[in-house]
Write a protein that holds these residues in place. Structure first.
Motif, PDB file in Angstrom:
ATOM      1  N   MET A 216       2.578  -8.404   8.292  1.00  0.00           N
ATOM      2  CA  MET A 216       3.132  -7.055   8.115  1.00  0.00           C
ATOM      3  C   MET A 216       3.374  -6.432   9.485  1.00  0.00           C
ATOM      4  SD  MET A 216       1.429  -4.099   5.803  1.00  0.00           S
ATOM      5  CE  MET A 216       1.685  -2.398   6.181  1.00  0.00           C
ATOM      6  N   SER A 217       4.576  -5.896   9.675  1.00  0.00           N
ATOM      7  CA  SER A 217       4.865  -5.306  10.983  1.00  0.00           C
ATOM      8  C   SER A 217       4.537  -3.820  10.980  1.00  0.00           C
ATOM      9  CB  SER A 217       6.332  -5.527  11.341  1.00  0.00           C
ATOM     10  OG  SER A 217       7.146  -4.813  10.452  1.00  0.00           O
ATOM     11  N   ILE A 218       4.371  -3.312  12.164  1.00  0.00           N
ATOM     12  CA  ILE A 218       3.955  -1.920  12.320  1.00  0.00           C
ATOM     13  C   ILE A 218       5.135  -0.977  12.075  1.00  0.00           C
ATOM     14  CG2 ILE A 218       4.336  -1.996  14.819  1.00  0.00           C
ATOM     15  CD1 ILE A 218       1.773  -0.236  15.035  1.00  0.00           C
ATOM     16  N   THR A 219       4.873   0.123  11.378  1.00  0.00           N
ATOM     17  CA  THR A 219       5.911   1.136  11.153  1.00  0.00           C
ATOM     18  C   THR A 219       5.428   2.480  11.683  1.00  0.00           C
ATOM     19  OG1 THR A 219       5.061   1.636   8.943  1.00  0.00           O
ATOM     20  CG2 THR A 219       6.827   0.014   9.076  1.00  0.00           C
ATOM     21  N   TYR A 220       6.377   3.295  12.129  1.00  0.00           N
ATOM     22  CA  TYR A 220       6.058   4.617  12.686  1.00  0.00           C
ATOM     23  C   TYR A 220       6.789   5.697  11.904  1.00  0.00           C
ATOM     24  CZ  TYR A 220       4.543   1.868  16.719  1.00  0.00           C
ATOM     25  OH  TYR A 220       3.922   0.962  17.535  1.00  0.00           O
ATOM     26  N   HIS A 221       6.052   6.728  11.546  1.00  0.00           N
ATOM     27  CA  HIS A 221       6.644   7.843  10.806  1.00  0.00           C
ATOM     28  C   HIS A 221       6.308   9.152  11.518  1.00  0.00           C
ATOM     29  CE1 HIS A 221       6.987   5.009   7.410  1.00  0.00           C
ATOM     30  NE2 HIS A 221       5.818   4.577   7.843  1.00  0.00           N
ATOM     31  N   PRO A 222       7.266  10.076  11.654  1.00  0.00           N
ATOM     32  CA  PRO A 222       6.948  11.385  12.223  1.00  0.00           C
ATOM     33  C   PRO A 222       5.812  12.024  11.403  1.00  0.00           C
ATOM     34  CG  PRO A 222       9.322  11.153  11.948  1.00  0.00           C
ATOM     35  CD  PRO A 222       8.683   9.971  11.258  1.00  0.00           C
ATOM     36  N   ALA A 223       4.846  12.622  12.088  1.00  0.00           N
ATOM     37  CA  ALA A 223       3.655  13.151  11.412  1.00  0.00           C
ATOM     38  C   ALA A 223       3.589  14.662  11.577  1.00  0.00           C
ATOM     39  CB  ALA A 223       2.400  12.489  11.965  1.00  0.00           C
TER      40      ALA A 223
ATOM     41  N   VAL B  91      -1.181   8.551  15.691  1.00  0.00           N
ATOM     42  CA  VAL B  91      -2.429   8.335  14.960  1.00  0.00           C
ATOM     43  C   VAL B  91      -2.263   7.076  14.113  1.00  0.00           C
ATOM     44  CG1 VAL B  91      -3.041  10.788  14.927  1.00  0.00           C
ATOM     45  CG2 VAL B  91      -1.831   9.804  12.964  1.00  0.00           C
ATOM     46  N   ILE B  92      -3.333   6.309  14.042  1.00  0.00           N
ATOM     47  CA  ILE B  92      -3.315   5.066  13.267  1.00  0.00           C
ATOM     48  C   ILE B  92      -3.824   5.392  11.861  1.00  0.00           C
ATOM     49  CG2 ILE B  92      -4.362   2.760  13.072  1.00  0.00           C
ATOM     50  CD1 ILE B  92      -3.978   3.834  16.520  1.00  0.00           C
ATOM     51  N   SER B  93      -2.875   5.374  10.926  1.00  0.00           N
ATOM     52  CA  SER B  93      -3.116   5.858   9.563  1.00  0.00           C
ATOM     53  C   SER B  93      -4.385   5.282   8.944  1.00  0.00           C
ATOM     54  CB  SER B  93      -1.904   5.492   8.692  1.00  0.00           C
ATOM     55  OG  SER B  93      -2.133   5.868   7.366  1.00  0.00           O
ATOM     56  N   GLU B  94      -4.574   3.979   9.089  1.00  0.00           N
ATOM     57  CA  GLU B  94      -5.711   3.304   8.455  1.00  0.00           C
ATOM     58  C   GLU B  94      -7.056   3.853   8.919  1.00  0.00           C
ATOM     59  OE1 GLU B  94      -3.024   1.940   9.699  1.00  0.00           O
ATOM     60  OE2 GLU B  94      -2.281   0.301   8.421  1.00  0.00           O
ATOM     61  N   ARG B  95      -7.090   4.441  10.111  1.00  0.00           N
ATOM     62  CA  ARG B  95      -8.369   4.962  10.628  1.00  0.00           C
ATOM     63  C   ARG B  95      -8.398   6.486  10.653  1.00  0.00           C
ATOM     64  NH1 ARG B  95     -10.761   0.522  13.273  1.00  0.00           N
ATOM     65  NH2 ARG B  95      -9.278  -1.189  13.453  1.00  0.00           N
ATOM     66  N   TYR B  96      -7.290   7.093  11.035  1.00  0.00           N
ATOM     67  CA  TYR B  96      -7.257   8.550  11.216  1.00  0.00           C
ATOM     68  C   TYR B  96      -7.329   9.299   9.883  1.00  0.00           C
ATOM     69  CZ  TYR B  96      -5.350  13.160  12.474  1.00  0.00           C
ATOM     70  OH  TYR B  96      -5.151  14.514  12.625  1.00  0.00           O
TER      71      TYR B  96
ATOM     72  N   PHE C 207       3.386  10.840  15.820  1.00  0.00           N
ATOM     73  CA  PHE C 207       3.728   9.784  14.874  1.00  0.00           C
ATOM     74  C   PHE C 207       2.484   9.224  14.208  1.00  0.00           C
ATOM     75  CE2 PHE C 207       7.599   9.876  17.300  1.00  0.00           C
ATOM     76  CZ  PHE C 207       8.577   9.503  16.388  1.00  0.00           C
ATOM     77  N   ARG C 208       2.703   8.754  12.987  1.00  0.00           N
ATOM     78  CA  ARG C 208       1.647   8.047  12.246  1.00  0.00           C
ATOM     79  C   ARG C 208       2.122   6.610  12.115  1.00  0.00           C
ATOM     80  NH1 ARG C 208       0.557  11.547   8.994  1.00  0.00           N
ATOM     81  NH2 ARG C 208      -1.690  11.775   8.998  1.00  0.00           N
ATOM     82  N   SER C 209       1.256   5.687  12.521  1.00  0.00           N
ATOM     83  CA  SER C 209       1.628   4.278  12.389  1.00  0.00           C
ATOM     84  C   SER C 209       0.836   3.628  11.260  1.00  0.00           C
ATOM     85  CB  SER C 209       1.388   3.533  13.702  1.00  0.00           C
ATOM     86  OG  SER C 209       0.012   3.494  13.999  1.00  0.00           O
ATOM     87  N   ARG C 210       1.489   2.632  10.677  1.00  0.00           N
ATOM     88  CA  ARG C 210       0.831   1.864   9.616  1.00  0.00           C
ATOM     89  C   ARG C 210       1.024   0.379   9.890  1.00  0.00           C
ATOM     90  NH1 ARG C 210       2.865   6.039   6.258  1.00  0.00           N
ATOM     91  NH2 ARG C 210       1.129   7.299   5.495  1.00  0.00           N
ATOM     92  N   GLY C 211       0.067  -0.397   9.404  1.00  0.00           N
ATOM     93  CA  GLY C 211       0.197  -1.844   9.528  1.00  0.00           C
ATOM     94  C   GLY C 211      -0.320  -2.391  10.845  1.00  0.00           C
ATOM     95  N   SER C 212      -1.181  -1.615  11.493  1.00  0.00           N
ATOM     96  CA  SER C 212      -1.674  -2.030  12.808  1.00  0.00           C
ATOM     97  C   SER C 212      -3.113  -2.522  12.698  1.00  0.00           C
ATOM     98  CB  SER C 212      -1.591  -0.851  13.774  1.00  0.00           C
ATOM     99  OG  SER C 212      -2.296   0.253  13.237  1.00  0.00           O
ATOM    100  N   ARG C 213      -3.392  -3.347  11.730  1.00  0.00           N
ATOM    101  CA  ARG C 213      -4.774  -3.753  11.452  1.00  0.00           C
ATOM    102  C   ARG C 213      -5.444  -4.468  12.621  1.00  0.00           C
ATOM    103  NH1 ARG C 213      -2.529  -4.713   6.436  1.00  0.00           N
ATOM    104  NH2 ARG C 213      -3.127  -3.123   4.966  1.00  0.00           N
ATOM    105  N   SER C 214      -4.649  -5.147  13.386  1.00  0.00           N
ATOM    106  CA  SER C 214      -5.261  -5.943  14.458  1.00  0.00           C
ATOM    107  C   SER C 214      -5.662  -5.080  15.656  1.00  0.00           C
ATOM    108  CB  SER C 214      -4.294  -7.033  14.914  1.00  0.00           C
ATOM    109  OG  SER C 214      -3.148  -6.424  15.474  1.00  0.00           O
ATOM    110  N   ARG C 215      -5.137  -3.835  15.693  1.00  0.00           N
ATOM    111  CA  ARG C 215      -5.420  -3.016  16.877  1.00  0.00           C
ATOM    112  C   ARG C 215      -6.644  -2.147  16.671  1.00  0.00           C
ATOM    113  NH1 ARG C 215      -1.276   0.493  19.041  1.00  0.00           N
ATOM    114  NH2 ARG C 215      -0.718   0.952  16.898  1.00  0.00           N
ATOM    115  N   ARG C 216      -7.259  -1.802  17.770  1.00  0.00           N
ATOM    116  CA  ARG C 216      -8.448  -0.955  17.715  1.00  0.00           C
ATOM    117  C   ARG C 216      -8.055   0.479  17.984  1.00  0.00           C
ATOM    118  NH1 ARG C 216     -12.742  -4.504  18.223  1.00  0.00           N
ATOM    119  NH2 ARG C 216     -14.247  -3.189  19.239  1.00  0.00           N
ATOM    120  N   GLY C 217      -8.972   1.370  17.655  1.00  0.00           N
ATOM    121  CA  GLY C 217      -8.745   2.772  17.988  1.00  0.00           C
ATOM    122  C   GLY C 217      -8.218   3.564  16.822  1.00  0.00           C
TER     123      GLY C 217
END
Ligand SMILES: [Zn+2]
Length: 130
Positions: free
Chosen positions: A1-8, A70-75, A35-45
């Motif tokens: 899954m590739s990373i996507t960015y959405h205005p937040a 902000v990384i959606s999965e964590r933020y 921006f809010r990113s999604r699909g960045s599971r491999s990244r930290r933070g």
């Protein structure tokens, strides 16, 4: 899954509120994109701050801009308190000159400075809520 960015929009308004309540006059809220990113599971933070380096500003003949991602999965799962702290942390990376650099963690963006600023944020909030 590739990373996507959405205005937040939610992050954008929190950034504006933090800038206002903490009187961060050196930060132009119109030149901070969120921006809010999604699909960045491999990244930290939880979040990241990006700058547009001086040479890019020169090449494109534009002033400095910053991005808070902000990384959606964590933020998204954070409490309101922790969201504010994350945004304070990211905005602390922006230097006084607003010139295109980023301030480092060591000596600038520390837990203690974030906590101090969070106390000021809450004090301001309590003042305006009365
Ligand atoms: Zn940081």
């Amino acid at each position: 899954m590739s990373i996507t960015y959405h205005p937040a929009e939610d992050v954008q308004s929190l950034v504006r509120e933090v800038i206002e309540r903490l009187s961060l006059a050196h930060i132009d809220p119109n030149r901070v994109f969120c921006f809010r990113s999604r699909g960045s599971r491999s990244r930290r933070g939880i979040a990241r701050c990006y700058s547009l380096s001086k040479i890019w500003q020169k090449a494109l003949s534009i002033p400095s801009y910053y991005i808070v991602e902000v990384i959606s999965e964590r933020y998204d799962a954070l409490s309101e308190e922790n969201k504010v702290k994350v945004i304070i942390h990211e905005l602390l990376h922006i230097p006084k000159a607003f010139g295109g650099g980023l301030r480092p963690h060591i000596g600038c963006v520390t837990r203690r400075v974030v906590e101090e600023n969070y106390c000021r944020f809450i004090a301001s909030k309590n003042n305006t809520d009365q």
